[in-house]
Every structure is written in structure tokens, then in C-alpha cells.
Scaffold this motif. Structure first.
Motif, PDB file in Angstrom:
ATOM      1  N   LEU A 168       1.001  -1.187  -0.042  1.00  0.00           N
ATOM      2  CA  LEU A 168      -0.026  -0.084  -0.060  1.00  0.00           C
ATOM      3  C   LEU A 168       0.797   1.123   0.090  1.00  0.00           C
ATOM      4  N   GLU A 169       0.498   2.316  -0.675  1.00  0.00           N
ATOM      5  CA  GLU A 169       0.962   3.756  -0.653  1.00  0.00           C
ATOM      6  C   GLU A 169       0.009   4.614  -0.258  1.00  0.00           C
ATOM      7  N   ARG A 170       0.465   5.826   0.094  1.00  0.00           N
ATOM      8  CA  ARG A 170      -0.352   6.822   0.392  1.00  0.00           C
ATOM      9  C   ARG A 170       0.237   8.314   0.081  1.00  0.00           C
ATOM     10  N   LYS A 171      -0.551   9.184  -0.064  1.00  0.00           N
ATOM     11  CA  LYS A 171      -0.048  10.446  -0.345  1.00  0.00           C
ATOM     12  C   LYS A 171      -1.022  11.816   0.051  1.00  0.00           C
ATOM     13  N   LYS A 172      -0.430  12.681   0.325  1.00  0.00           N
ATOM     14  CA  LYS A 172      -1.088  13.934   0.465  1.00  0.00           C
ATOM     15  C   LYS A 172      -1.874  14.352  -0.848  1.00  0.00           C
ATOM     16  N   LYS A 173      -2.976  14.929  -0.676  1.00  0.00           N
ATOM     17  CA  LYS A 173      -3.855  15.398  -1.838  1.00  0.00           C
ATOM     18  C   LYS A 173      -3.057  16.223  -2.737  1.00  0.00           C
ATOM     19  N   LYS A 174      -2.303  17.240  -2.204  1.00  0.00           N
ATOM     20  CA  LYS A 174      -1.812  18.179  -2.847  1.00  0.00           C
ATOM     21  C   LYS A 174      -0.405  17.697  -3.281  1.00  0.00           C
ATOM     22  N   SER A 175       0.104  16.937  -2.941  1.00  0.00           N
ATOM     23  CA  SER A 175       1.723  16.244  -3.289  1.00  0.00           C
ATOM     24  C   SER A 175       1.606  15.236  -4.203  1.00  0.00           C
ATOM     25  N   TYR A 176       2.782  15.082  -4.803  1.00  0.00           N
ATOM     26  CA  TYR A 176       3.046  14.076  -6.006  1.00  0.00           C
ATOM     27  C   TYR A 176       3.770  12.935  -5.576  1.00  0.00           C
ATOM     28  N   ARG A 177       4.197  12.953  -4.301  1.00  0.00           N
ATOM     29  CA  ARG A 177       5.063  11.932  -3.729  1.00  0.00           C
ATOM     30  C   ARG A 177       4.327  10.775  -2.834  1.00  0.00           C
ATOM     31  N   TRP A 178       4.351   9.878  -3.406  1.00  0.00           N
ATOM     32  CA  TRP A 178       3.660   8.552  -2.888  1.00  0.00           C
ATOM     33  C   TRP A 178       4.615   7.796  -1.763  1.00  0.00           C
ATOM     34  N   MET A 179       4.396   7.569  -0.447  1.00  0.00           N
ATOM     35  CA  MET A 179       4.880   7.082   0.250  1.00  0.00           C
ATOM     36  C   MET A 179       4.514   5.657   0.748  1.00  0.00           C
ATOM     37  N   ARG A 180       5.273   4.605   0.757  1.00  0.00           N
ATOM     38  CA  ARG A 180       5.317   3.237   0.841  1.00  0.00           C
ATOM     39  C   ARG A 180       4.808   3.021   2.418  1.00  0.00           C
ATOM     40  N   LEU A 181       3.735   2.251   2.496  1.00  0.00           N
ATOM     41  CA  LEU A 181       3.265   2.140   4.075  1.00  0.00           C
ATOM     42  C   LEU A 181       3.977   0.541   4.381  1.00  0.00           C
ATOM     43  N   ASN A 182       4.137  -0.367   3.657  1.00  0.00           N
ATOM     44  CA  ASN A 182       4.640  -1.614   4.263  1.00  0.00           C
ATOM     45  C   ASN A 182       5.584  -2.112   3.042  1.00  0.00           C
ATOM     46  N   PHE A 183       6.712  -2.958   3.415  1.00  0.00           N
ATOM     47  CA  PHE A 183       7.492  -3.407   2.386  1.00  0.00           C
ATOM     48  C   PHE A 183       7.346  -4.815   2.414  1.00  0.00           C
ATOM     49  N   ASP A 184       6.804  -5.630   3.525  1.00  0.00           N
ATOM     50  CA  ASP A 184       6.679  -6.971   3.509  1.00  0.00           C
ATOM     51  C   ASP A 184       5.408  -6.976   2.595  1.00  0.00           C
ATOM     52  N   PRO A 185       4.830  -7.818   2.010  1.00  0.00           N
ATOM     53  CA  PRO A 185       3.472  -8.068   1.519  1.00  0.00           C
ATOM     54  C   PRO A 185       2.694  -8.467   2.527  1.00  0.00           C
ATOM     55  N   TYR A 186       1.523  -7.691   2.460  1.00  0.00           N
ATOM     56  CA  TYR A 186       0.454  -7.989   3.415  1.00  0.00           C
ATOM     57  C   TYR A 186      -0.606  -8.616   3.028  1.00  0.00           C
ATOM     58  N   SER A 187      -0.952  -9.999   3.659  1.00  0.00           N
ATOM     59  CA  SER A 187      -1.835 -10.956   2.971  1.00  0.00           C
ATOM     60  C   SER A 187      -3.344 -10.730   3.038  1.00  0.00           C
ATOM     61  N   GLU A 188      -3.761  -9.775   3.752  1.00  0.00           N
ATOM     62  CA  GLU A 188      -5.242  -9.516   3.993  1.00  0.00           C
ATOM     63  C   GLU A 188      -5.652  -8.255   2.843  1.00  0.00           C
ATOM     64  N   THR A 189      -6.904  -8.223   2.749  1.00  0.00           N
ATOM     65  CA  THR A 189      -7.372  -7.131   1.955  1.00  0.00           C
ATOM     66  C   THR A 189      -8.208  -5.995   2.635  1.00  0.00           C
ATOM     67  N   THR A 190      -7.807  -5.930   4.005  1.00  0.00           N
ATOM     68  CA  THR A 190      -8.199  -4.975   5.014  1.00  0.00           C
ATOM     69  C   THR A 190      -7.002  -4.437   5.629  1.00  0.00           C
ATOM     70  N   TYR A 191      -6.731  -3.112   5.755  1.00  0.00           N
ATOM     71  CA  TYR A 191      -5.470  -2.720   6.413  1.00  0.00           C
ATOM     72  C   TYR A 191      -5.751  -1.371   6.962  1.00  0.00           C
ATOM     73  N   GLU A 192      -5.072  -1.062   8.327  1.00  0.00           N
ATOM     74  CA  GLU A 192      -5.310   0.089   9.004  1.00  0.00           C
ATOM     75  C   GLU A 192      -3.908   0.846   8.949  1.00  0.00           C
ATOM     76  N   ALA A 193      -4.083   1.938   8.320  1.00  0.00           N
ATOM     77  CA  ALA A 193      -2.974   2.831   7.849  1.00  0.00           C
ATOM     78  C   ALA A 193      -2.869   3.914   9.000  1.00  0.00           C
ATOM     79  N   LYS A 194      -1.745   4.092   9.875  1.00  0.00           N
ATOM     80  CA  LYS A 194      -1.427   5.036  10.904  1.00  0.00           C
ATOM     81  C   LYS A 194      -0.578   6.087  10.732  1.00  0.00           C
ATOM     82  N   ARG A 195      -0.210   6.748  11.627  1.00  0.00           N
ATOM     83  CA  ARG A 195       0.605   8.230  11.739  1.00  0.00           C
ATOM     84  C   ARG A 195       0.329   8.923  10.590  1.00  0.00           C
TER      85      ARG A 195
END
Length: 1217
Positions: free
Chosen positions: A736-763
């Protein structure tokens, strides 16, 4: 003395660095640095005042600063001698010990706006503290504005929230503004210097104060492991950097703390190179002005003859605003000159001179930085000066920092953009300021308005929150550094080759910069003419030409810097040449490695598919390749005869034959190339057939667009659907990756593959708009990213409303009220929802459609007798908050309440009004159901034409627009509910001016005096007559002069009249309203006759003042110690002065040399010099004059200096009697 600082780290081999004033410290004669496992210490020897500096200890990414203060060693006290009992002189106070020549304290307020300044305070971690500032607004034309700062320029208004609250109140009676800054649950980093600034138009004032935050006392049974904490905010106790600041302690030997020095004294004794450091430590914003004022301070200020009011010491104005400098001169005609930096100012559009009476004004419009100067006003030979400080607008951050995620060893650039070029910014990491002195790890770059923080090679220690601060804002970003995990995209495979063939080992890894080494049977493979080693991008190859039997073995590839290897085996096949007949049927040799003829070949999409099939046959067979099921007939075929391609279907497909091999190649395998391939070899001697299954695997399709299920204060729960096609390999997880709406830079949230299809993003940052996207990962690789989710903002529901209570209730309605939630959060509060349900059920019914903005609600159309429960919830964009529910169910039934009248305190006494004034009385009452209200005067109900009455459910209003005398009287108010009632009375007195007094007449005339007499007025104005005003007038001029005012009696004597004049008189009556409109005048006049007068002096009888002696204060019995002089005192009076004689045991001692007698103002004193035990006895004092005598006596006991039986000689030896 010496001092030792100790610190403890998590790991025993941690590298620790000590600093003094941001400079590294090394062991030497002055400093001793030691390390013992996890414990590290710094010792300072022979402490001097130069050692009072700021020290720091650094380990990894943690840095802790601490101060050392040095004071002089106090002198030992000197014992007073035993024979000197006199107490020492009182030590002079601090105010009395001003050093000569020291400049006076000029820290007075610039304008004195503060009536109460915030004081420095101390607080323990986790507790609350409030700072209060008060400003008197009586002389201000505009409401004052206040700002709170921490340090030099950090504005605290933007920090208001959970730990900081700013409040403001105004007292209309005293016209005082009260400003409060409340710090809630204090933290250690809250400590420091603070400043409060208040401004109102051209007036400005400021005040500095300090906050000290102490660590809470550790509880018994302190666990040392609990002192180790990490800087992680995600709740994982094993993540984040180690912070050992709680274990740092300072141990000082024979060093006492002293109070902070005055900033003026510090500046006056400090070198110029330290001025900026001192200004930052003490939070000074106008350092330049303070230095100029310090230089120009005068010891004494002489009173000016030309100025009544001088300029203030300094003024401050914002850039672009207007300011007025004002003085007051003693001579209204005096000429005034205004100077700027010594040059005379000429009137212009920007500089305006104004004069009003004795006031002189200099008005400066549209102030710029060029107006920041010293101004002087000259009147004659005198002048007064001031400093004008033009405050620049705050530097704002136009482009914020962006979160970054980099791999270890990469270059990091954190970039922001400010509103002005050349502005100074401050970089911090996790609250610690970054400087250039820290091993040149950080570089700071300025390019116009852009400011860049550069980290050349990022390490794990560089993870954290970086912030850039200006005097007008702050921006923060998070830097995450990840280790590079080398991935193997294609491993090397086992090979089986024949003599003179070529063997190629090939592998592909994720990092193209990684080099490696090839080994054969554990020995490194060296490149030569036959062996070629290549590295192109991510692909590493080992090529062996003309394979020999000795080339057989195990080959291994080891990437540099990574703890794994890739291995494969090279098998060598010897070709034996036997004589065979010319007619040899063809044969396909596929099972050379033990496989079945029907084999499955797996190829990655995009790679080359090469099928190399060994065949034999004589003559050379014809090779036919087909793709498809046998039953349906081959849809595609490729034929080779005598090495020539007879048919070929697709340009991507290449077929060829060599001696003993037929090769089928597809360039860039695609998904449709998957299927069963058949190879048929024919010659006149026969044919052979083999089938090969080919499976093409690829990365999966991108997942569907993610959906946001729920939001939190700094988190969200996201869900997505699996990809429609998994690429032929099972999906092992998602990235998964996230970014701020007004930014162009995506930040990866996990480096190891996450097996489920539901994820809680924090911080995440509350109130910031974000987007999410997902990648699917299988054994081949990572898919393309999914479409971005809908933008969302992490917000948390508000806290629950508080104080829900019942306000009123009737048979069909209920009134509720509550208070807003304590925590609103960054999202705007949308409103409140009220619900109710019947007792015993769980179905909550909304009271109204939609939400209400008010904190109260009336719910109508309820069923009488129902027992209902009520609750209220606050709503924002994150949804409803937790409900606040009434503690008990409520029965919908109106409650009978006894009537009760609440008479205001001012109406419990007689209400007095003047004729023509308005009477408006609001009287509260209670009672349910609505009581019947009746007003009665003189036993009859009030008429609507007499007075107006308006009634409501909770009060009644009594109104008379224009009062008259007839409205005076007693009014009764009656409330009645069925057979219950309550009564109250109000007395109204309407007063008017009194009438004139009556029958003023002259009753007697003698000398220069006239006796007057009159009667009370018929009309007293319905209130008491408080006095009279008597006036006289000469009959010739008829000019009236007041003789008496507020005279209480009805007769008086007018004195000091002029002889030969004729007088008339008049009298006014006065009550609390005022004097009567018409006076009462005398009908006749009084003439003062001219007659001769003779003065006869009065005779007085001589008084006898003689008096016999009398002791007013007696002698007091005393017990004294031998060897110490003592006195006996008493006081006596008598006329004439009595003669005093002293006796001891009835013997006159007046002529004894051992005694001295004193007499002063009647106080008699007998001094006995160094008495011994024989001087004890009865002492008597006798006073005698012609009128008599008096005696007073006392007993004197003289005790030995040492206990009985012992005495000391002159050498201090003790003997017995």
C-alpha cells in the motif's frame, strides 16, 4: 571543585560523543571521558566560572542537553566573642546594596500597559499551570491584542490544542482585560523562556517569564527497564530509536545554584560575539534597540524645563502601519524640531507635523524598514530621544515539507519555500535543533526563497520528524529510511551440456548496483579466454565456451554485501560416436534429466521461451511443431526440413535445427502463448512425437480501487478487492502507498507483502487530505498500482457531550440541555443529535429530523406517562461521538411545583423614583403548571390604564412609562396554583421637588446680625426635607449671595453684615430631588445701623497648676547576671519639678561613683556599672517638691556568672571555691 555527568545507553558498544557549546570534547587535563559497558561519564576538574556552559551527550540519533552553573564558594561564618552579646548589624537588603557606578535598571515598561504581568513558574511533568496577564483598557482607544511566544519567535497561538489553551475575559466595571495561558499535562520540552506581548495602536508592552518543568518523583520499586523508552508513536514497543534521556542525571559536587542573572547585567558584561546567543536564550526580539538603550542609559534624569512630557524610551510599529510620536511642551509657542538619526525631518506626505495646544505630534505614514531609526525632538537647548522599531511581517512557509521514504545510503533533500528571500529558518529533528557542527552530517542550502536540508547518505538513525520553523509558521515532515532487501527475480538453473557446447549461467537481482562473485566448487572463478563474466544492469552472467569435462561441478553466485547465494549444477555429457546404419528412425530425447515426456515449462511473461529438444535420426528428420489440442487439430504449425523453415506462422516465433537439436523460440512470451506444444520428427525410417506443456506466468492485474471503511484521529481502515487475474501464480500479498492530496510523492506503508485485503494505516496528520492506492504481489513480481481511492481526511469523532440534564418537563414535552464536548478536533462540529427510547427496549428514535446547532432542545408530542431514556451525540465528518445518556429514565408527566416569587434584592426596600421617570420591574417566579399572576394596589386589582403588566411562564413585568405622585404606594403580587399561593409586596415612592417655605420673617436685628425664622413648606415633594438654602441681597443692587446651604433648622442668624446697608432675605427648601422652584422671600428688610462700639477685654482667673509628685511608671523587680551593667527606670510627674533621690537598702547612694543617675522628660534612670552579688537589694526612688512627695521601690537580684562553687581565672582554668 569537580563535577561528574553520567549517562547510560541501551547497548554496551554504543558510540557516545560529549559536546560543550556544540563542540566536541576530548579527554585531556580538563576533561576525563570514561566508558564502562553501558555507562558513560564526563568528569570536569578544577571548575572555574568559564566552565558554566551548555553541554550535550549524543548517542546515535538521541541527543540530550544540560546546563552547568558555577557560583563562588561562600565564606565561612565568623563566631562572635562570648563577651559581646550585642546582635550583629542587619545585613543590607538587595535594594540597599546597589554597586556604585552601576547603570540604573531601565527595564520599565515601554508604555506600562500591564497591570499584572505573568510570573515565572515551576510545574511537575503531567500537571497543569496557568500564566495570567492583565491589561487596563481605561486609557486605550482600541481593544489590546496579545501574543504569547516561546523562545525568540515561536508564536503559541498556532499551538493551541490539547496541551495549550489561551483564554480572554473582560471586566466591564474595572475595564481590565485578563489574558490566560494554560498549559495542560506539561511535558519536559515545555520548559524554557516565554514572552508575552500586548499592543494597542501605537502602544506596545512586553514581559518575559520562565517555565521550569521537573520530572515526577519515581515510585518505590523503580524498574530500570521502564526507563528505556523509544521514540516510536505507532504503539509498537520494539520500534523507533532508543531514548535514554530519562537515565541521564547530573551529579555536582560542592556546586550551588544561583538565581538567574539580570539580562541587562549579562549584556553589559558579555563580549559582542555572545550578544545573539544571549538574545536567543532570553527570548529577546529587539536586541539592537536594547543595546542602544544600554549604551545611552543615564545615571540620573534631570527635570526638564522645556518638556512636560517626553517621548517614551521606545516605540514599535508593524511594517506598513502608521505611528504617532507625541510630546508635551511647557511653552505653547515654543518651536519644535524633529530629527531622524541626527538629520532634520522636513514635512512631507509621509512625515506630518501636528500641534494641539501644548502637544506636538510627529505622524509617520506607511512605515518601512528605512524608518527604523533613532528620533529626536529638540526644543530650544533641550532634546529628548526615542527608538522606533519597525516590526517586519512574519516569515510564512509557502510550500511545506513533504514526507519522504528512502532506502539506506540514498541522498535526502527536504525542501521548503518561505515568503521572503534571505529569511532565517531553524531546522529541528524530533525537537532538537540541527547545527552544522554535528560532524557535517547535515548541510543547509539557501536558494532565494527555497531552503533545503541535505542528508548525503541516509541511515536508520536519520528516521524521525524533521521540522522547519520561522517566526510566522512551522512545517513538519516524516523521514523513513528502509534497508535495501535484495530480491532475486531470476535464479540460476542447472545445465546439462555436451562437449564443445556453450554453458550460460544467468541470474537477475533487484539492485543493479550490486556486484557479485562466481565460485566453482568453493573456488572463485577467474575470467579468461574461454570463461566470460558479465554484469549488465540487474543481470549477472557466467558464460563458458567449449565446455570440457573438467568444467562439470557446482557453480555459486554470491552478491556482495548480502548473506545469501545462488547455486546450480553443470552436468557434462560425453558424446560417443558409434557406427549406425544409414536408416535410423528418428528419436526425441526429452527424458535426459528423469522427466516424463509430457513436461510443463514455466516462463515469465516478457521473457524468451526457448525449447531445445535433442533428436536423432538418419537421414536427418523433418521437424513439425504444433500448438493446440490433438482432438481439435493444431491451429498453428511450424515445419522444418533439412534445416530450412518450410512454414512459419508468427513473426515472434523462430524455429531452427542443428545437428542433434531442434530449437523452438518465442521472443517476449505473452499470456496467449500458454498451451500444449507438440513436436513431430519424421524420416523414411519412422517418426517420433512428444508433447510439452508451456505455462506463461505474469504479475497480477492491479487490484480494484481501495475503499475507506472508517477514519480515526490519525488513522484509517482501507479495504480493496483482489485482482481479477492473479498472473498464473497465487497472490502472496499487497503493498500500500499513500500521499497527501496536494503532493506528488507517494509513500509506501509496508515493504513486506500484506496478506489481507483490509489494512489500518496509521501515523497520519489529522485534518490533512490523503489518497491511497494498492499493488498486488505474486511470485513473479508486483502489479501496476490500483486507481487511487477517493480523497479522505483522517479525523476522529468528537468526545461525547457533557452535562446532559433535564431542564423542564410537561405532559407532552420535555426540555433538555447539555454542554459542548471537551475535545472537538480538527473537523468542524456539524451539530448534535438527540434520541430517545422506551424503557425496556433498544430502539433509539431520533427526536428531530437532522441535527441541531444549539445545546438545548425541546422535544414535543410525547405520550403522557411513557418512561423514556434520552441521549445526545455530537456529529462531525467522522461520524457520531459516544453518547451522553441521562442517568435515569424520565416519566413524561408534568410535575406539580409550588409557586414561589423571587423578589430582587433592590426591591426588598422602598423603590424611589422621580416624577416622570420610567418604572420597569422584572420579577422572576416559579411554579407548575403556569400560575395565575395578580397585581393589587390598595386592595383592588390594577387597572390597565394605571400600569402595564405582562406575564410569562417564568416572570412578570410591571411597567409605568411616566410616573406620577399618584403611583406611590404598596403593590401586592400574588401567585396562585389551585389551592397553593405565594405573595410578595413592593413599595413604590414617587418623589418631586418641594414647595417653597412659608412665613419668612425677620425676628431681630443687632449689631451686624439679623435673626430669621420661617415655617415648613406645605408640599415636601413626598419625601423628607433635607435642608434649606438661605440667601441675602443688598436692597440697592439686589444681587443674591448664599448665607447657608443644606441648613437643617427653620431659624438662623445671618452674620457679618455690612454696616449702613439694608438687606432682604429669601429661603429655598431642599429634598433629595433638589431645591424648590420658587423661594420664600421676606416681606420686610433689615437695616444695619452705624453705631460706636467699645471693646471690653474679658477677665480670667489665674489657674493653679501646682501638683504633688506622682510616679506614673513604677520600678520593676529584676534579676541580672553579675558583670554586666544594668539600669533601673521609672517615670514621675509633679509641678514644680520634684527633687529625686535614689536609695539602696534605705541608704542614699547619690554620691556613689558606681551609680549614675539620669533624668530626661520625667523618665528617671539609675545605671549600675558591672554589678556584683553584693549589689543586690532593695532600691528606692524618692521624689519631693513643695506640694508633697512620692516613693517607689523594687528588688534587684544579682546572679553569679558561673554555677555556684566554680569560677575561672584569667587563663580560663576552673577552680572550686
Amino acid at each position: 571543585s569537580s563535577v561528574v555527568f553520567e549517562a547510560e545507553t541501551e547497548k554496551p558498544d554504543a558510540k557516545v560523543k560529549w559536546q560543550c557549546n556544540s563542540k566536541d570534547i576530548a579527554s585531556g587535563d580538563k576533561y576525563l571521558i570514561t566508558a564502562d559497558g553501558k555507562k558513560h561519564s564526563l568528569a570536569l576538574k578544577a571548575i572555574t566560572r568559564e566552565d558554566a556552559n551548555v553541554y550535550a551527550v549524543i548517542a546515535g540519533g538521541s541527543k540530550v542537553k544540560f546546563d552547568l552553573k558555577v557560583i563562588s564558594k561562600p565564606d565561612a561564618p565568623i563566631e562572635a566573642p562570648a563577651d559581646a552579646p550585642a546582635p550583629p548589624a542587619a545585613a543590607p537588603t538587595e535594594d540597599q546594596t546597589a554597586a556604585p557606578g552601576q547603570p540604573p535598571d531601565t527595564r520599565q515598561d515601554l508604555t506600562g500597559l500591564f497591570t499584572e504581568k505573568p510570573q515565572s513558574g515551576e510545574v511537575t511533568v503531567g500537571e497543569n499551570i496557568t500564566f495570567v496577564a492583565k491589561v487596563n483598557a481605561e486609557s486605550l482607544l482600541k481593544k489590546p491584542t496579545i501574543k504569547w511566544f516561546k523562545g525568540k519567535w515561536m508564536d503559541l497561538a498556532s499551538k493551541s490544542g490539547k496541551h495549550l489553551q489561551l483564554k480572554e475575559t473582560y471586566d466591564r466595571s474595572s475595564k481590565v482585560y485578563t489574558f490566560e495561558m494554560q498549559i495542560i499535562e506539561a511535558k519536559p520540552n515545555f520548559a524554557g523562556a516565554y514572552r508575552c506581548e500586548v499592543a494597542s495602536r501605537d502602544k506596545f508592552d512586553s514581559c518575559n517569564f520562565d517555565l521550569a518543568v521537573h520530572e515526577a518523583c519515581a515510585a518505590e520499586g523503580f524498574d530500570i527497564r521502564a526507563a528505556f523508552r523509544r521514540t516510536s508513536n505507532d504503539g509498537n514497543e520494539d520500534s523507533g530509536e532508543l531514548d535514554f534521556s530519562t537515565l541521564l542525571r547530573k551529579r555536582v559536587v560542592q556546586v550551588n545554584t544561583e538565581p538567574d542573572k539580570d539580562v541587562w547585567e549579562v549584556l553589559s558584561h558579555a563580549p559582542p560575539s555572545e550578544y545573539e546567543k544571549i538574545a536567543f536564550q532570553h527570548g529577546l526580539t529587539d536586541l539592537r534597540g536594547m543595546l542602544k538603550r544600554l549604551k545611552k542609559m543615564k545615571i540620573e534624569e534631570k527635570k526638564s524645563e522645556a518638556f512636560l512630557k517626553k517621548l517614551d524610551p521606545a516605540y514599535q510599529v508593524a511594517k506598513g502601519k502608521k505611528i504617532r510620536l507625541a510630546i508635551e511642551v511647557a511653552n505653547a509657542d515654543a518651536e519644535v524640531k524633529w530629527l531622524k538619526n541626527g538629520q532634520e525631518i522636513q514635512p512631507s506626505g509621509r512625515y506630518i507635523f501636528d500641534s494641539v495646544d501644548n502637544m506636538r505630534y510627529l505622524i509617520i505614514n506607511h512605515c518601512s524598514l528605512a524608518d527604523d531609526a533613532a528620533y529626536c525632538c529638540v526644543v530650544g537647548e533641550e532634546k529628548c530621544t526615542t527608538e522606533l522599531f519597525v516590526k517586519e511581517p512574519p516569515i510564512e512557509i509557502v510550500k511545506n515539507l513533504e514526507d519522504q521514504m528512502v532506502m539506506k545510503g540514498e541522498r535526502v533533500e527536504l525542501e521548503c519555500e518561505v515568503s521572503e528571500e534571505g529569511a532565517n529558518v531553524k531546522w529541528e529533528k524530533d525537537g532538537v535543533e540541527l547545527t552544522r557542527d554535528e560532524s557535517f552530517k547535515y548541510r543547509f542550502k539557501k536558494d532565494g526563497c527555497k531552503h533545503v536540508l541535505i542528508i548525503n547518505e541516509a541511515t536508520k538513525e536519520d528516521c524521525g520528524h524533521y521540522s522547519v520553523k520561522t517566526n510566522g509558521g512551522e512545517s513538519m515532515a516524516e523521514l523513513m529510511v528502509q534497508e535495501k532487501d535484495l530480491e532475486v527475480y531470476q535464479s540460476i538453473a542447472d545445465l546439462t551440456v555436451k562437449a564443445k557446447d556453450q554453458a550460460v549461467f544467468k541470474c537477475e537481482v533487484s539492485d543493479e548496483n550490486v556486484r557479485g562473485t562466481w565460485y566453482k566448487n568453493g573456488a572463485e572463478v577467474k575470467q579468461d579466454a574461454r570463461i566470460n563474466i558479465t554484469h549488465i544492469g540487474r543481470i549477472h552472467k557466467l558464460t563458458i565456451d567449449e565446455v570440457k569435462p573438467e568444467d562439470e561441478g557446482d557453480y555459486t553466485f554470491v552478491p556482495d554485501g548480502h548473506a545469501f547465494n545462488l547455486s546450480a549444477k553443470l552436468n557434462f555429457i560425453e558424446v560417443k560416436i558409434d557406427y549406425v546404419p544409414r536408416q535410423d528412425p528418428p528419436k526425441i530425447h526429452l527424458d535426459c534429466m528423469g522427466r516424463t515426456p509430457e513436461s510443463t515449462i514455466v516462463v515469465v511473461a516478457g521473457n524468451k521461451l526457448r525449447l531445445d529438444v535433442p533428436i536423432t535420426g538418419d537421414p536427418a528428420p523433418t521437424v513439425i511443431w504444433t500448438k493446440g489440442e490433438k482432438k481439435e487439430g493444431p491451429p498453428s504449425s511450424w515445419t522444418i526440413k533439412d534445416g530450412e523453415v518450410v512454414t512459419e506462422g508468427d513473426s515472434r516465433v523462430h524455429v531452427e535445427t542443428t545437428k542433434g537439436h531442434c530449437i523452438f523460440t518465442i521472443e517476449g512470451a505473452e499470456r496467449q502463448d500458454e498451451g500444449r506444444y507438440s513436436v513431430v520428427v519424421r524420416n523414411p525410417a519412422g517418426e517420433d512425437t512428444a508433447d510439452i506443456n508451456v505455462k506463461v506466468v505474469d504479475v497480477p492485474d492491479p487490484p480494484q480501487a481501495p475503499r475507506i471503511l472508517s477514519l480515526g484521529e490519525d488513522s484509517c481502515v482501507v479495504q480493496w478487492d483482489p485482482p481479477l487475474f492473479d498472473g498464473g501464480q497465487p497472490v502472496i500479498g499487497y503493498v500500500l502507498e499513500r500521499k497527501k492530496k496536494k503532493s506528488y510523492r507517494w509513500m509506501r506503508l509496508n515493504f513486506d507483502p500484506y496478506s489481507e485485503t483490509t489494512y489500518e494505516a496509521k501515523r497520519m496528520i489529522e485534518g490533512m487530505e490523503y489518497e491511497m492506492r494498492v499493488y498486488a504481489v505474486n511470485g513473479i513480481g508486483m502489479s501496476r498500482h490500483s486507481p487511487a481511492s477517493q480523497p479522505f481526511v483522517p479525523v476522529a469523532p468528537t468526545s461525547q457531550p457533557i452535562g446532559l440534564c433535564l431542564d423542564d418537563i410537561s405532559d407532552t414535552s420535555i426540555s433538555l440541555k447539555w454542554r459542548p464536548p471537551e475535545r472537538i478536533g480538527s473537523a468542524e462540529l456539524e451539530g448534535y443529535g438527540v434520541e430517545y427510547c422506551k424503557e425496556g427496549t433498544d430502539e433509539w428514535i431520533p427526536a428531530t429530523q437532522g441535527l441541531t446547532d444549539r445545546t438545548s432542545m425541546v422535544i414535543r408530542n410525547l405520550t403522557t406517562g411513557d418512561k423514556l431514556k434520552f441521549r445526545v451525540r455530537a456529529y462531525n465528518m467522522a461520524g457520531p461521538s459516544a453518547p451522553d445518556t441521562l442517568a435515569q429514565p424520565v416519566t413524561i408527566r408534568e410535575i406539580m411545583e409550588r409557586p414561589k416569587i423571587w423578589i430582587p434584592r433592590n426591591l426588598r426596600q422602598t423603590l424611589i423614583k422621580k416624577v416622570g421617570e420610567t418604572v420597569n420591574l422584572v420579577i422572576k417566579f416559579q411554579g407548575k403548571p403556569k400560575p395565575k399572576v395578580t397585581w393589587i394596589k390598595d386592595g383592588e386589582p390594577l387597572s390597565p390604564t394605571f400600569a402595564s403588566v405582562r406575564n410569562s411562564d417564568v416572570d412578570t413585568i410591571f411597567f409605568i412609562r411616566n410616573t406620577e405622585r399618584k403611583h406611590s404606594g404598596k403593590y401586592d403580587l400574588q401567585l396562585q396554583i389551585e389551592n397553593m399561593e405565594d405573595k410578595a409586596s413592593i413599595t413604590l415612592q414617587v418623589v418631586d421637588l418641594p414647595g417653597p417655605p412659608e412665613a419668612l420673617k425677620i425676628t431681630d436685628t443687632w449689631g451686624f446680625n439679623v435673626a430669621l425664622e420661617w415655617k415648613l413648606p406645605k408640599d415636601d415633594g413626598n419625601c423628607e426635607i433635607t435642608g434649606y438654602t438661605i440667601q441675602k441681597a443688598e436692597k440697592k443692587t439686589m444681587e443674591w449671595f448664599t448665607v447657608y446651604e443644606q441648613y437643617r433648622r427653620t431659624n438662623c442668624v445671618a452674620s457679618d453684615l455690612i454696616m449702613g446697608n439694608e438687606y432682604v432675605f429669601r429661603v429655598f427648601a431642599i429634598n433629595q430631588v433638589g431645591p424648590s422652584q420658587e423661594p420664600c422671600s421676606s416681606t420686610d428688610s433689615a437695616y444695619i445701623h452705624k453705631i460706636g462700639m467699645e471693646y471690653k477685654s474679658p477677665t480670667y482667673k489665674d489657674r493653679d497648676f501646682s501638683q504633688a509628685p506622682k510616679f506614673t511608671h513604677p520600678l520593676v523587680n529584676r534579676s541580672i547576671i553579675a558583670g554586666y551593667s544594668t539600669t533601673l527606670s521609672c517615670s514621675v510627674r509633679g509641678i514644680p519639678k520634684p527633687k529625686v533621690t535614689w536609695y539602696k537598702n534605705k541608704m542614699d547612694i547619690s554620691n556613689e561613683a558606681k551609680y549614675r543617675m539620669f533624668c530626661k522628660q520625667g523618665v528617671l534612670t539609675l545605671e549600675i556599672r558591672k554589678p556584683c552579688t553584693f549589689d543586690g537589694g532593695i532600691y528606692m526612688c524618692k521624689a519631693v517638691n513643695d506640694n508633697g512627695e512620692d516613693v517607689v521601690e523594687c528588688k534587684l537580684e544579682v546572679r553569679r556568672k558561673y554555677p555556684p562553687g566554680r569560677y575561672k581565672d584569667t587563663h580560663g582554668s576552673t577552680f572550686l571555691d
